[in-house]
Structure formats: C-alpha cells, structure tokens
Design a protein around this motif. Structure first.
Motif, PDB file in Angstrom:
ATOM      1  N   LYS A   2       7.108   7.163 -20.241  1.00 36.23           N
ATOM      2  CA  LYS A   2       5.691   7.079 -19.911  1.00 36.23           C
ATOM      3  C   LYS A   2       5.063   5.927 -20.680  1.00 36.23           C
ATOM      4  CE  LYS A   2       1.311   9.565 -20.088  1.00 36.23           C
ATOM      5  NZ  LYS A   2       0.607  10.813 -20.492  1.00 36.23           N
ATOM      6  N   PRO A   3       4.296   5.055 -20.004  1.00 36.37           N
ATOM      7  CA  PRO A   3       3.666   3.936 -20.706  1.00 36.37           C
ATOM      8  C   PRO A   3       2.658   4.440 -21.733  1.00 36.37           C
ATOM      9  CG  PRO A   3       2.839   4.102 -18.451  1.00 36.37           C
ATOM     10  CD  PRO A   3       3.999   5.037 -18.555  1.00 36.37           C
ATOM     11  N   VAL A   4       2.514   3.684 -22.839  1.00 36.92           N
ATOM     12  CA  VAL A   4       1.575   4.075 -23.886  1.00 36.92           C
ATOM     13  C   VAL A   4       0.169   3.587 -23.577  1.00 36.92           C
ATOM     14  CG1 VAL A   4       3.376   4.095 -25.637  1.00 36.92           C
ATOM     15  CG2 VAL A   4       2.023   2.009 -25.295  1.00 36.92           C
ATOM     16  N   ALA A  27       7.007  -9.911 -24.129  1.00 34.12           N
ATOM     17  CA  ALA A  27       8.164 -10.327 -24.924  1.00 34.12           C
ATOM     18  C   ALA A  27       8.554  -9.277 -25.965  1.00 34.12           C
ATOM     19  CB  ALA A  27       7.870 -11.662 -25.611  1.00 34.12           C
ATOM     20  N   GLY A  28       7.565  -8.617 -26.551  1.00 30.61           N
ATOM     21  CA  GLY A  28       7.875  -7.626 -27.575  1.00 30.61           C
ATOM     22  C   GLY A  28       7.753  -6.199 -27.103  1.00 30.61           C
ATOM     23  N   ALA A  29       7.705  -5.989 -25.794  1.00 23.04           N
ATOM     24  CA  ALA A  29       7.513  -4.643 -25.248  1.00 23.04           C
ATOM     25  C   ALA A  29       8.828  -4.041 -24.781  1.00 23.04           C
ATOM     26  CB  ALA A  29       6.528  -4.686 -24.081  1.00 23.04           C
ATOM     27  N   GLY A  30       8.947  -2.722 -24.930  1.00 28.16           N
ATOM     28  CA  GLY A  30      10.107  -2.037 -24.396  1.00 28.16           C
ATOM     29  C   GLY A  30       9.967  -1.807 -22.909  1.00 28.16           C
ATOM     30  N   ALA A  52       4.135 -12.610 -10.898  1.00 28.59           N
ATOM     31  CA  ALA A  52       5.205 -11.695 -10.494  1.00 28.59           C
ATOM     32  C   ALA A  52       6.370 -11.747 -11.476  1.00 28.59           C
ATOM     33  CB  ALA A  52       5.684 -12.046  -9.086  1.00 28.59           C
ATOM     34  N   ARG A  53       6.739 -10.594 -11.997  1.00 34.01           N
ATOM     35  CA  ARG A  53       7.878 -10.479 -12.911  1.00 34.01           C
ATOM     36  C   ARG A  53       8.135  -8.984 -13.136  1.00 34.01           C
ATOM     37  NH1 ARG A  53       4.867 -13.695 -14.632  1.00 34.01           N
ATOM     38  NH2 ARG A  53       6.024 -14.942 -16.132  1.00 34.01           N
ATOM     39  N   PRO A  54       9.331  -8.617 -13.622  1.00 34.86           N
ATOM     40  CA  PRO A  54       9.600  -7.206 -13.903  1.00 34.86           C
ATOM     41  C   PRO A  54       8.585  -6.652 -14.910  1.00 34.86           C
ATOM     42  CG  PRO A  54      11.633  -8.468 -13.933  1.00 34.86           C
ATOM     43  CD  PRO A  54      10.519  -9.458 -13.850  1.00 34.86           C
ATOM     44  N   GLY A  55       8.104  -5.453 -14.643  1.00 41.28           N
ATOM     45  CA  GLY A  55       7.151  -4.830 -15.542  1.00 41.28           C
ATOM     46  C   GLY A  55       5.707  -5.105 -15.204  1.00 41.28           C
ATOM     47  N   VAL A  56       5.460  -5.869 -14.125  1.00 42.85           N
ATOM     48  CA  VAL A  56       4.090  -6.210 -13.723  1.00 42.85           C
ATOM     49  C   VAL A  56       3.911  -5.877 -12.258  1.00 42.85           C
ATOM     50  CG1 VAL A  56       2.395  -8.060 -13.445  1.00 42.85           C
ATOM     51  CG2 VAL A  56       3.917  -8.051 -15.435  1.00 42.85           C
ATOM     52  N   ARG A  57       2.847  -5.156 -11.945  1.00 46.02           N
ATOM     53  CA  ARG A  57       2.469  -4.936 -10.553  1.00 46.02           C
ATOM     54  C   ARG A  57       1.339  -5.910 -10.198  1.00 46.02           C
ATOM     55  NH1 ARG A  57       0.356   0.616 -10.104  1.00 46.02           N
ATOM     56  NH2 ARG A  57       0.168   0.604 -12.373  1.00 46.02           N
ATOM     57  N   VAL A  58       1.512  -6.633  -9.113  1.00 44.57           N
ATOM     58  CA  VAL A  58       0.516  -7.620  -8.693  1.00 44.57           C
ATOM     59  C   VAL A  58      -0.180  -7.118  -7.438  1.00 44.57           C
ATOM     60  CG1 VAL A  58       0.099  -9.999  -7.982  1.00 44.57           C
ATOM     61  CG2 VAL A  58       1.879  -9.509  -9.678  1.00 44.57           C
ATOM     62  N   LEU A  59      -1.486  -6.981  -7.527  1.00 42.93           N
ATOM     63  CA  LEU A  59      -2.306  -6.623  -6.380  1.00 42.93           C
ATOM     64  C   LEU A  59      -3.056  -7.864  -5.918  1.00 42.93           C
ATOM     65  CD1 LEU A  59      -3.893  -3.288  -7.700  1.00 42.93           C
ATOM     66  CD2 LEU A  59      -1.679  -3.624  -6.561  1.00 42.93           C
ATOM     67  N   GLU A  60      -3.243  -8.008  -4.625  1.00 40.58           N
ATOM     68  CA  GLU A  60      -3.981  -9.155  -4.093  1.00 40.58           C
ATOM     69  C   GLU A  60      -5.134  -8.683  -3.223  1.00 40.58           C
ATOM     70  OE1 GLU A  60      -1.730 -12.783  -2.889  1.00 40.58           O
ATOM     71  OE2 GLU A  60       0.010 -11.434  -2.941  1.00 40.58           O
ATOM     72  N   THR A  61      -6.259  -9.362  -3.375  1.00 42.09           N
ATOM     73  CA  THR A  61      -7.424  -9.106  -2.538  1.00 42.09           C
ATOM     74  C   THR A  61      -8.058 -10.447  -2.174  1.00 42.09           C
ATOM     75  OG1 THR A  61      -9.646  -8.131  -2.449  1.00 42.09           O
ATOM     76  CG2 THR A  61      -8.835  -8.768  -4.621  1.00 42.09           C
ATOM     77  N   PRO A  62      -8.534 -10.617  -0.946  1.00 42.28           N
ATOM     78  CA  PRO A  62      -9.169 -11.876  -0.567  1.00 42.28           C
ATOM     79  C   PRO A  62     -10.573 -12.035  -1.135  1.00 42.28           C
ATOM     80  CG  PRO A  62      -9.264 -10.328   1.263  1.00 42.28           C
ATOM     81  CD  PRO A  62      -8.432  -9.684   0.196  1.00 42.28           C
ATOM     82  N   VAL A  63     -11.090 -10.950  -1.728  1.00 44.37           N
ATOM     83  CA  VAL A  63     -12.468 -10.964  -2.229  1.00 44.37           C
ATOM     84  C   VAL A  63     -12.478 -11.403  -3.687  1.00 44.37           C
ATOM     85  CG1 VAL A  63     -14.557  -9.612  -2.627  1.00 44.37           C
ATOM     86  CG2 VAL A  63     -13.084  -9.107  -0.653  1.00 44.37           C
ATOM     87  N   ALA A  64     -13.164 -12.508  -3.959  1.00 42.22           N
ATOM     88  CA  ALA A  64     -13.283 -12.983  -5.336  1.00 42.22           C
ATOM     89  C   ALA A  64     -14.388 -12.222  -6.050  1.00 42.22           C
ATOM     90  CB  ALA A  64     -13.587 -14.480  -5.353  1.00 42.22           C
ATOM     91  N   GLY A  65     -14.140 -11.798  -7.275  1.00 37.14           N
ATOM     92  CA  GLY A  65     -15.134 -11.080  -8.055  1.00 37.14           C
ATOM     93  C   GLY A  65     -14.458 -10.314  -9.170  1.00 37.14           C
ATOM     94  N   LYS A  66     -14.875 -10.595 -10.414  1.00 38.44           N
ATOM     95  CA  LYS A  66     -14.201  -9.970 -11.545  1.00 38.44           C
ATOM     96  C   LYS A  66     -14.414  -8.469 -11.582  1.00 38.44           C
ATOM     97  CE  LYS A  66     -13.480 -10.344 -16.520  1.00 38.44           C
ATOM     98  NZ  LYS A  66     -13.944 -10.930 -17.799  1.00 38.44           N
ATOM     99  N   ALA A  67     -15.670  -8.016 -11.386  1.00 36.97           N
ATOM    100  CA  ALA A  67     -15.933  -6.586 -11.448  1.00 36.97           C
ATOM    101  C   ALA A  67     -15.134  -5.830 -10.390  1.00 36.97           C
ATOM    102  CB  ALA A  67     -17.428  -6.317 -11.285  1.00 36.97           C
ATOM    103  N   GLY A  68     -15.094  -6.377  -9.186  1.00 37.84           N
ATOM    104  CA  GLY A  68     -14.320  -5.735  -8.127  1.00 37.84           C
ATOM    105  C   GLY A  68     -12.840  -5.706  -8.443  1.00 37.84           C
ATOM    106  N   ARG A  97      -0.271  -2.506 -29.039  1.00 36.69           N
ATOM    107  CA  ARG A  97       0.099  -1.186 -29.585  1.00 36.69           C
ATOM    108  C   ARG A  97      -0.961  -0.703 -30.578  1.00 36.69           C
ATOM    109  NH1 ARG A  97       5.226  -3.687 -30.464  1.00 36.69           N
ATOM    110  NH2 ARG A  97       6.630  -3.263 -28.710  1.00 36.69           N
ATOM    111  N   ALA A  98      -1.450  -1.619 -31.418  1.00 39.27           N
ATOM    112  CA  ALA A  98      -2.470  -1.236 -32.394  1.00 39.27           C
ATOM    113  C   ALA A  98      -3.747  -0.780 -31.698  1.00 39.27           C
ATOM    114  CB  ALA A  98      -2.764  -2.419 -33.330  1.00 39.27           C
ATOM    115  N   LEU A  99      -4.105  -1.450 -30.614  1.00 37.71           N
ATOM    116  CA  LEU A  99      -5.279  -1.054 -29.842  1.00 37.71           C
ATOM    117  C   LEU A  99      -5.069   0.321 -29.192  1.00 37.71           C
ATOM    118  CD1 LEU A  99      -5.970  -4.523 -28.225  1.00 37.71           C
ATOM    119  CD2 LEU A  99      -7.521  -3.340 -29.797  1.00 37.71           C
TER     120      LEU A  99
END
Length: 281
Positions: A2-4, A27-30, A52-68, A97-99
């Motif tokens: 389970k992710p921390v 780089a330092g993550a299990g 795109a890389r192992p351990g990352v899920r990439v979602l795409e949306t055509p709508v630009a906007g940080k809050a969204g 991890r500290a956070l």
C-alpha cells in the motif's frame, strides 16, 4: 504494497521539466511506495509522454486549468495523505516521506516543506528583489509559495473540492490555522524563481490577481508592510541596494496589476522553469 502517500502533479506544457522531477522523486522510492498521478491538462507538447514511466499514472484532459487538473488527479488518488506538487518543483523521496509522516500525526491537517531557491541563471536585479521578498515573507510562510503542500484526510475534507481559483496554495493555506498546518524542516522543495525582471513581473501580477480573488471569497492573505522592510534594513539583513531594487520593481508590479484586470490563464512561465539537461536548452 500500500502506498504511504498519493502525489498529484498538474502539468500544462511541462515537457521540459516534468521528467527530471519525477526521476528525482522516484529514484529513492520503493516499488509502489508512492502513488503518483500526473495530470497533463490542455497540453500542446509532449508532457504526457515525458511523464510516462513505471510507478506513474498519467491522465490527460484537453481542458487547461490547474484547479481542474488538481481535482481530476485528486479523484484518482488511492490513499491519504496526499501531496500536490508543481511540475517544475524538485522534491526527493526522503522529503516526501517526512511530509507523509508529519501529515499522519494527530492534530496535523496539512504540511509543507521548507523551500530552497535555485537562483542559477537569475539576473542580479531579480536576485536582490527575491532576497528581500523571501526575508519579508519567511516569518509567516506556511503552505503557500513553496510548490508543495500535503493534506491529511481531515484536512482534505476542509480544502476540497478545490474551487476554480488562481492561487490553489493560497486557498489551501487559508483553510487552516495555527498548529493545524506545519512546516516540515526535514523536507525540502527546490523552487526556481523567475530569472528576469519581466518574468518576475508576470508572476507577481498573477499572484496579486490570485490574492484579490481569494479576498473576494473571504480568504484575505497576510499583506506585507513596508515597516518590515525598514526593520530588515536596520538589522542589515538586506542592503540599501536590495531595498531600492525591491521598491522599484514593487511600483511596476502594482502598476501592471491595475492595468491588467482580466483573469490570468493557466500557462507556463518559461522564465522560471528548471530544464532537464537531456532536453536541451
């Protein structure tokens, strides 16, 4: 495993920087330690492919906007606490991890790292302006302006769903008081300020627009007072030339803000971006 912690990274045309940030974080993550979601929103470049890389899920949306983008990524998260990280900010696994550990403590609803400022390539005037500004806001800095904030589950209930605001970190910061929000001294985020006066002014106009928006929503910020600048001068924390540069740029900042009353779009500030050396200059 389970992710921390879950991590949401909104990315609008961040092809030049997103890969380096993800590489450092992972780089330092299990395997499976972090649940990382990148939300490529309204992109016209190769942000999604670069992320795109192992351990990352990439979602795409055509709508630009940080809050969204933050809401979209948040809905895909698998666990608490949750970190919200700007794509051009550098954060390593030990800091995350500290956070996560701090956000799991009783009574802590939100936390953020201590910022480190990457001033490489920054012009001399901007260096002086940044030196003054950083010392002015340091006593009251909490969740805003450091490129990363983390929410515990109860803190998330207070801050989300995030409204459509320019200053998402300002909104989140205003959701908490006192010991509910913690600055984690064991965690560091590397933040790149604007490199030129022009880029600095563009960012400051956006910050002021965001502050006005939050004030209209009943979330006024903590204004800086010129008396504080006088105290910095008296203590020789900053020099007269630093203060003169700061005041000159401040006048331009306020003038431009008055001239630009429209809303600020969710765009890439190329003047303050880290660059992945592999991507070229």
């Amino acid at each position: 495993m389970k992710p921390v912690i879950s991590v949401v990274i909104p990315a609008h045309n961040e092809e030049a920087v997103v890969a380096a940030g993800l590489d450092l974080l992972l780089a330092g993550a299990g395997p499976g330690e972090f649940d990382v979601v990148v939300v490529a929103n309204g992109c016209s470049d190769g942000t999604a492919a670069a992320a795109a890389r192992p351990g990352v899920r990439v979602l795409e949306t055509p709508v630009a906007g940080k809050a969204g983008a933050l809401r979209l990524g948040d809905a895909a998260c698998r666990t608490f606490p949750r970190a919200y990280v700007d794509a051009d900010v550098r954060l390593d696994a030990a800091s995350l991890r500290a956070l996560a550990e701090t956000a799991s403590r009783p009574g802590v609803l939100a936390c953020a790292p201590v910022p480190e400022w990457d001033l490489d390539g920054t012009g001399p005037v901007v260096r002086r302006v940044h030196r003054v500004h950083d010392r002015l806001i340091a006593p009251t800095r909490a969740l805003a302006g450091v490129g990363v904030y983390v929410l515990a589950e109860k803190g998330h209930e207070r801050a989300f769903p995030l409204p459509d605001v320019i200053s998402d970190d300002g909104w989140v910061d205003g959701c908490f008081t006192g010991s509910e929000r913690v600055v984690v001294t064991a965690a560091r985020s590397v933040v790149r300020p604007p490199r030129t006066v022009r880029a600095h002014l563009r960012r400051r106009v956006r910050v002021r627009q965001g502050n006005r928006e939050l004030a209209a929503l009943g979330r006024p910020g903590r204004p800086l007072r010129l008396g504080a600048l006088g105290r910095l001068l008296a203590s020789r924390t900053v020099g007269p030339l630093d203060a003169a540069c700061y005041l000159a740029v401040l006048v331009l900042d306020r003038l431009l803000t008055r001239l630009r009353r429209g809303s600020a779009g969710w765009g890439t500030d190329a003047g303050s971006r880290h660059r992945d050396p592999a991507a070229g200059s």
